[in-house]
Design a protein around this motif. Sequence first.
Motif, mmCIF file in Angstrom:
data_model
loop_
_atom_site.group_PDB
_atom_site.id
_atom_site.type_symbol
_atom_site.label_atom_id
_atom_site.label_comp_id
_atom_site.label_asym_id
_atom_site.label_seq_id
_atom_site.Cartn_x
_atom_site.Cartn_y
_atom_site.Cartn_z
ATOM 1 N N ALA A 14 0.811 -1.354 -0.130
ATOM 2 C CA ALA A 14 0.047 -0.156 -0.036
ATOM 3 C C ALA A 14 0.863 1.163 0.028
ATOM 4 O O ALA A 14 1.940 1.231 0.619
ATOM 5 C CB ALA A 14 -0.947 0.053 1.137
ATOM 6 N N ILE A 15 0.497 2.314 -0.841
ATOM 7 C CA ILE A 15 1.230 3.436 -0.714
ATOM 8 C C ILE A 15 0.534 4.827 -0.062
ATOM 9 O O ILE A 15 -0.789 4.669 -0.704
ATOM 10 C CB ILE A 15 1.602 3.771 -2.311
ATOM 11 N N VAL A 16 1.102 5.245 0.667
ATOM 12 C CA VAL A 16 0.147 6.472 1.423
ATOM 13 C C VAL A 16 0.926 7.691 1.467
ATOM 14 O O VAL A 16 2.066 7.787 1.158
ATOM 15 C CB VAL A 16 -0.107 6.124 2.883
ATOM 16 N N VAL A 17 0.231 8.754 1.543
ATOM 17 C CA VAL A 17 0.758 10.222 1.600
ATOM 18 C C VAL A 17 0.868 10.437 3.297
ATOM 19 O O VAL A 17 -0.208 10.163 4.019
ATOM 20 C CB VAL A 17 0.216 11.226 1.255
ATOM 21 N N THR A 18 2.186 10.972 3.826
ATOM 22 C CA THR A 18 2.239 11.267 5.097
ATOM 23 C C THR A 18 1.633 12.625 5.422
ATOM 24 O O THR A 18 1.536 13.509 4.379
ATOM 25 C CB THR A 18 3.544 11.001 5.744
ATOM 26 N N ALA A 19 1.685 12.865 6.650
ATOM 27 C CA ALA A 19 0.860 14.355 7.047
ATOM 28 C C ALA A 19 1.874 15.456 6.704
ATOM 29 O O ALA A 19 1.710 16.572 6.683
ATOM 30 C CB ALA A 19 0.937 14.082 8.605
ATOM 31 N N ASP A 20 3.262 15.003 6.523
ATOM 32 C CA ASP A 20 4.499 16.199 5.931
ATOM 33 C C ASP A 20 4.552 15.778 4.499
ATOM 34 O O ASP A 20 5.955 16.434 4.069
ATOM 35 C CB ASP A 20 5.662 15.742 6.812
ATOM 36 N N PHE A 21 3.620 15.263 3.821
ATOM 37 C CA PHE A 21 3.713 15.411 2.258
ATOM 38 C C PHE A 21 4.874 14.708 1.519
ATOM 39 O O PHE A 21 5.305 14.754 0.708
ATOM 40 C CB PHE A 21 3.553 16.786 1.813
ATOM 41 N N ARG A 22 5.254 13.272 2.317
ATOM 42 C CA ARG A 22 6.109 12.369 1.781
ATOM 43 C C ARG A 22 5.334 11.205 1.390
ATOM 44 O O ARG A 22 4.049 10.987 1.720
ATOM 45 C CB ARG A 22 7.181 12.151 2.799
ATOM 46 N N VAL A 23 5.957 10.342 0.715
ATOM 47 C CA VAL A 23 5.333 9.108 0.301
ATOM 48 C C VAL A 23 5.938 7.959 1.090
ATOM 49 O O VAL A 23 7.168 7.851 1.172
ATOM 50 C CB VAL A 23 5.619 8.817 -1.345
ATOM 51 N N ALA A 24 5.037 6.889 1.322
ATOM 52 C CA ALA A 24 5.467 5.712 2.345
ATOM 53 C C ALA A 24 4.840 4.518 1.926
ATOM 54 O O ALA A 24 3.824 4.622 1.245
ATOM 55 C CB ALA A 24 5.061 5.866 3.930
ATOM 56 N N LEU A 48 9.656 8.152 -0.872
ATOM 57 C CA LEU A 48 9.996 9.232 -1.846
ATOM 58 C C LEU A 48 9.595 10.397 -0.774
ATOM 59 O O LEU A 48 8.659 10.624 -0.242
ATOM 60 C CB LEU A 48 8.739 9.212 -2.585
ATOM 61 N N ASP A 49 10.799 11.079 -0.809
ATOM 62 C CA ASP A 49 11.001 12.179 0.222
ATOM 63 C C ASP A 49 11.083 13.645 -0.060
ATOM 64 O O ASP A 49 12.114 14.278 0.300
ATOM 65 C CB ASP A 49 12.083 11.749 1.208
ATOM 66 N N PRO A 50 10.445 14.041 -1.130
ATOM 67 C CA PRO A 50 10.667 15.297 -1.582
ATOM 68 C C PRO A 50 9.910 16.434 -0.781
ATOM 69 O O PRO A 50 10.157 17.664 -0.604
ATOM 70 C CB PRO A 50 9.994 15.541 -2.894
ATOM 71 N N GLY A 51 9.000 15.961 0.067
ATOM 72 C CA GLY A 51 8.225 16.753 1.197
ATOM 73 C C GLY A 51 7.141 17.646 0.450
ATOM 74 O O GLY A 51 6.411 18.560 0.898
ATOM 75 N N GLU A 52 6.481 17.386 -0.885
ATOM 76 C CA GLU A 52 5.612 18.210 -1.579
ATOM 77 C C GLU A 52 4.797 17.133 -2.383
ATOM 78 O O GLU A 52 4.513 17.458 -3.422
ATOM 79 C CB GLU A 52 6.392 19.040 -2.451
#
Length: 290
Positions: free
Chosen positions: A27-37, A50-54
């Motif tokens: 499963a792919i989710v967006v975190t509260a700080d706009f990263r991908v986990a 994925l850690d661009p933060g946007e």
Amino acid sequence: GDDAFFVMDPPIAPDSRPAVSRDGSIAIVVTADFRVAIIDPIALEGEVILDPGEIFSVALSPDGRYLGAVFAFESEPLNNITVIDLGPDWDETYEIKAPTRTGTGTDTVELVDTITFTADGQSIYCDGLNTVNFSNGDVYSNWNIYSVDLQTKGVVNVFPSSSGGNFANPSLGRAFVDHLLYETEDIETGNSLIYIKDLTSGAQQIVGESSAIEGLAYPDFFGDDSAIVYSDYPLDGSPGGLIRQGLANDGFSPIGNPTMWFTTELSGAVIGAIFRQGSYEGLNSVEVST
């Protein structure tokens, strides 16, 4: 089976639908700080990949090969979708322009929110905020649902721009791949009305209603299209959670009454994300009928 829950750190964004592969292995989710986990639903572990933060929202093609992402600027989503091949080093960005009668697109779509791949992975459906500024100072703004052909980059609006109203949070059937689930606001009550639209015939009907906070129900199909699930959080403070509404064998007609599937007291569930195991048969390319 048994239910299992775990806590992500950083936490998952509360208003972004998780994306699940066809077999439920990731499963792919967006975190509260706009990263991908990425989440392993079996091991109940999550890891930022994925850690661009946007990143504002994501989708995963059924075969798990392509990741769709809506990027954000200063916490606000942009008006384009980036598709990333998780195998070879390849990506492509698709700008969402509102179609016109002349066949050209206009730069009136301000932002894109929810995105979802078709079963064959060749197109994406998304909702977008379309705003038109007239010369007399009037402003017309509404949410519409668009389909994007990933080969031609062609964009088609599911609902005519003249139809009025707001249409959002699209989800596509797993067994009936030409069925589109979406929600629209009831102007009188502020509730979310949930519809299924047959993209081949153009027929549609209401299948649910939610009084969720801000009127957002985030509807999704069950893996075999035997039911839908959506959020319902009454403003009067009564218990809410995820609601299940059964569907007939046609994957279109509601049967029985809606029932509580998960409550907030049990799981804290806000948005449901369903997957279907097994292969897809009889995939067809759907043309939108309006």
